[in-house]
Each structure stands twice: as structure tokens, then as C-alpha cells.
Scaffold this motif. Structure first.
Motif, PDB file in Angstrom:
ATOM      1  N   ALA A  26     -13.184 137.499  90.974  1.00  0.00           N
ATOM      2  CA  ALA A  26     -14.081 138.656  90.995  1.00  0.00           C
ATOM      3  C   ALA A  26     -14.330 139.199  89.585  1.00  0.00           C
ATOM      4  N   GLU A  27     -13.330 139.103  88.716  1.00  0.00           N
ATOM      5  CA  GLU A  27     -13.442 139.586  87.334  1.00  0.00           C
ATOM      6  C   GLU A  27     -14.140 138.569  86.420  1.00  0.00           C
ATOM      7  N   GLY A  28     -14.371 137.356  86.926  1.00  0.00           N
ATOM      8  CA  GLY A  28     -15.002 136.323  86.115  1.00  0.00           C
ATOM      9  C   GLY A  28     -14.030 135.550  85.240  1.00  0.00           C
ATOM     10  N   LEU A  29     -12.753 135.791  85.402  1.00  0.00           N
ATOM     11  CA  LEU A  29     -11.723 135.107  84.630  1.00  0.00           C
ATOM     12  C   LEU A  29     -11.537 133.668  85.116  1.00  0.00           C
ATOM     13  N   LEU A  30     -11.730 133.450  86.393  1.00  0.00           N
ATOM     14  CA  LEU A  30     -11.584 132.146  87.030  1.00  0.00           C
ATOM     15  C   LEU A  30     -12.874 131.805  87.762  1.00  0.00           C
ATOM     16  N   THR A  31     -13.326 130.577  87.599  1.00  0.00           N
ATOM     17  CA  THR A  31     -14.493 130.111  88.340  1.00  0.00           C
ATOM     18  C   THR A  31     -14.096 128.897  89.169  1.00  0.00           C
ATOM     19  N   LYS A  43     -10.744 120.265  87.401  1.00  0.00           N
ATOM     20  CA  LYS A  43     -10.048 120.290  86.115  1.00  0.00           C
ATOM     21  C   LYS A  43     -10.734 121.230  85.119  1.00  0.00           C
ATOM     22  N   GLU A  44     -12.062 121.147  85.011  1.00  0.00           N
ATOM     23  CA  GLU A  44     -12.767 121.985  84.029  1.00  0.00           C
ATOM     24  C   GLU A  44     -12.650 123.474  84.359  1.00  0.00           C
ATOM     25  N   HIS A  45     -12.585 123.817  85.637  1.00  0.00           N
ATOM     26  CA  HIS A  45     -12.402 125.216  86.033  1.00  0.00           C
ATOM     27  C   HIS A  45     -11.018 125.707  85.605  1.00  0.00           C
ATOM     28  N   ILE A  46     -10.025 124.870  85.820  1.00  0.00           N
ATOM     29  CA  ILE A  46      -8.641 125.242  85.525  1.00  0.00           C
ATOM     30  C   ILE A  46      -8.417 125.337  84.019  1.00  0.00           C
ATOM     31  N   GLU A  47      -8.987 124.399  83.260  1.00  0.00           N
ATOM     32  CA  GLU A  47      -8.852 124.457  81.801  1.00  0.00           C
ATOM     33  C   GLU A  47      -9.512 125.710  81.236  1.00  0.00           C
ATOM     34  N   ALA A  48     -10.692 126.061  81.753  1.00  0.00           N
ATOM     35  CA  ALA A  48     -11.381 127.277  81.305  1.00  0.00           C
ATOM     36  C   ALA A  48     -10.568 128.520  81.685  1.00  0.00           C
ATOM     37  N   TYR A  49      -9.975 128.515  82.867  1.00  0.00           N
ATOM     38  CA  TYR A  49      -9.153 129.640  83.313  1.00  0.00           C
ATOM     39  C   TYR A  49      -7.960 129.833  82.382  1.00  0.00           C
ATOM     40  N   GLU A  50      -7.311 128.745  82.016  1.00  0.00           N
ATOM     41  CA  GLU A  50      -6.149 128.848  81.125  1.00  0.00           C
ATOM     42  C   GLU A  50      -6.546 129.447  79.775  1.00  0.00           C
ATOM     43  N   LYS A  51      -7.701 129.054  79.256  1.00  0.00           N
ATOM     44  CA  LYS A  51      -8.202 129.614  77.994  1.00  0.00           C
ATOM     45  C   LYS A  51      -8.509 131.097  78.142  1.00  0.00           C
ATOM     46  N   LYS A  55      -6.662 134.373  76.347  1.00  0.00           N
ATOM     47  CA  LYS A  55      -7.408 135.355  75.554  1.00  0.00           C
ATOM     48  C   LYS A  55      -7.154 136.768  76.059  1.00  0.00           C
ATOM     49  N   ARG A  56      -7.149 136.916  77.370  1.00  0.00           N
ATOM     50  CA  ARG A  56      -7.014 138.258  77.948  1.00  0.00           C
ATOM     51  C   ARG A  56      -5.574 138.771  77.907  1.00  0.00           C
ATOM     52  N   TYR A  57      -4.622 137.909  78.229  1.00  0.00           N
ATOM     53  CA  TYR A  57      -3.240 138.365  78.383  1.00  0.00           C
ATOM     54  C   TYR A  57      -2.314 137.918  77.259  1.00  0.00           C
ATOM     55  N   GLY A  58      -2.832 137.152  76.304  1.00  0.00           N
ATOM     56  CA  GLY A  58      -2.031 136.751  75.149  1.00  0.00           C
ATOM     57  C   GLY A  58      -0.931 135.764  75.452  1.00  0.00           C
ATOM     58  N   GLY A  59      -1.059 135.022  76.511  1.00  0.00           N
ATOM     59  CA  GLY A  59      -0.061 134.021  76.872  1.00  0.00           C
ATOM     60  C   GLY A  59      -0.728 132.863  77.544  1.00  0.00           C
ATOM     61  N   ARG A  60       0.076 131.956  78.053  1.00  0.00           N
ATOM     62  CA  ARG A  60      -0.502 130.832  78.777  1.00  0.00           C
ATOM     63  C   ARG A  60       0.342 130.563  80.003  1.00  0.00           C
ATOM     64  N   HIS A  61      -0.278 129.875  80.957  1.00  0.00           N
ATOM     65  CA  HIS A  61       0.452 129.487  82.163  1.00  0.00           C
ATOM     66  C   HIS A  61       1.363 128.321  81.821  1.00  0.00           C
ATOM     67  N   GLU A  62       2.534 128.319  82.392  1.00  0.00           N
ATOM     68  CA  GLU A  62       3.472 127.210  82.210  1.00  0.00           C
ATOM     69  C   GLU A  62       3.236 126.181  83.299  1.00  0.00           C
ATOM     70  N   GLU A  63       3.343 124.918  82.945  1.00  0.00           N
ATOM     71  CA  GLU A  63       3.269 123.846  83.952  1.00  0.00           C
ATOM     72  C   GLU A  63       4.589 123.825  84.704  1.00  0.00           C
ATOM     73  N   ASN A  64       4.535 123.485  85.991  1.00  0.00           N
ATOM     74  CA  ASN A  64       5.775 123.389  86.794  1.00  0.00           C
ATOM     75  C   ASN A  64       6.563 122.188  86.400  1.00  0.00           C
TER      76      ASN A  64
END
Length: 64
Positions: A26-31, A43-51, A55-64
Motif C-alpha cells: 500500500a505504501e509502494g515499498l513492495l510491488t 525476483k525483480e519485485h523482491i530485489e527492488a523491495y530489498e533496495k 533506503k527507508r529503514y537503513g538495513g537489509r533483510h537477512e537470507e534464511n
């Protein structure tokens, strides 16, 4: 990881609640693509989401 992922699968991957990902959509952070009432993420949606997330939260998601 096998693509596309459903909302529930993506939430499990990132250890988030599906409602959080819906908020990010809804916020446009994830498509993604909505087909037959279900969200699909490629894949392209997930890569864009991680970027965008980094940018927004100053961190990144960790892979399991």
C-alpha cells in the motif's frame, strides 16, 4: 528460491507477518502482480523491495 512467491511465502522468507507486507504494498515499498486475488512476487519485485527497504529503514533483510 523458486519464483514466483506468494505473499505468505514471502512473509515466511522475511519472517514478517503478511499484514506487514500488505502495508508495504500500500505504501509502494513492495510491488508485485495480483492474479486471481493472490499476490505473486518475482525476483525483480523482491530485489527492488530489498533496495527500497534498505533506503527507508537503513538495513537489509537477512537470507534464511
Amino acid at each position: 528460491m523458486k519464483y514466483p512467491l506468494l505473499l505468505k511465502e514471502l512473509a515466511e522468507e522475511y519472517r514478517m507477518k503478511p499484514v506487514t507486507l500488505k502495508k508495504h504494498i500500500a505504501e509502494g515499498l513492495l510491488t508485485g502482480k495480483k492474479m486471481g486475488g493472490k499476490w505473486l512476487f518475482y525476483k525483480e519485485h523482491i530485489e527492488a523491495y530489498e533496495k527500497n527497504y534498505a533506503k527507508r529503514y537503513g538495513g537489509r533483510h537477512e537470507e534464511n
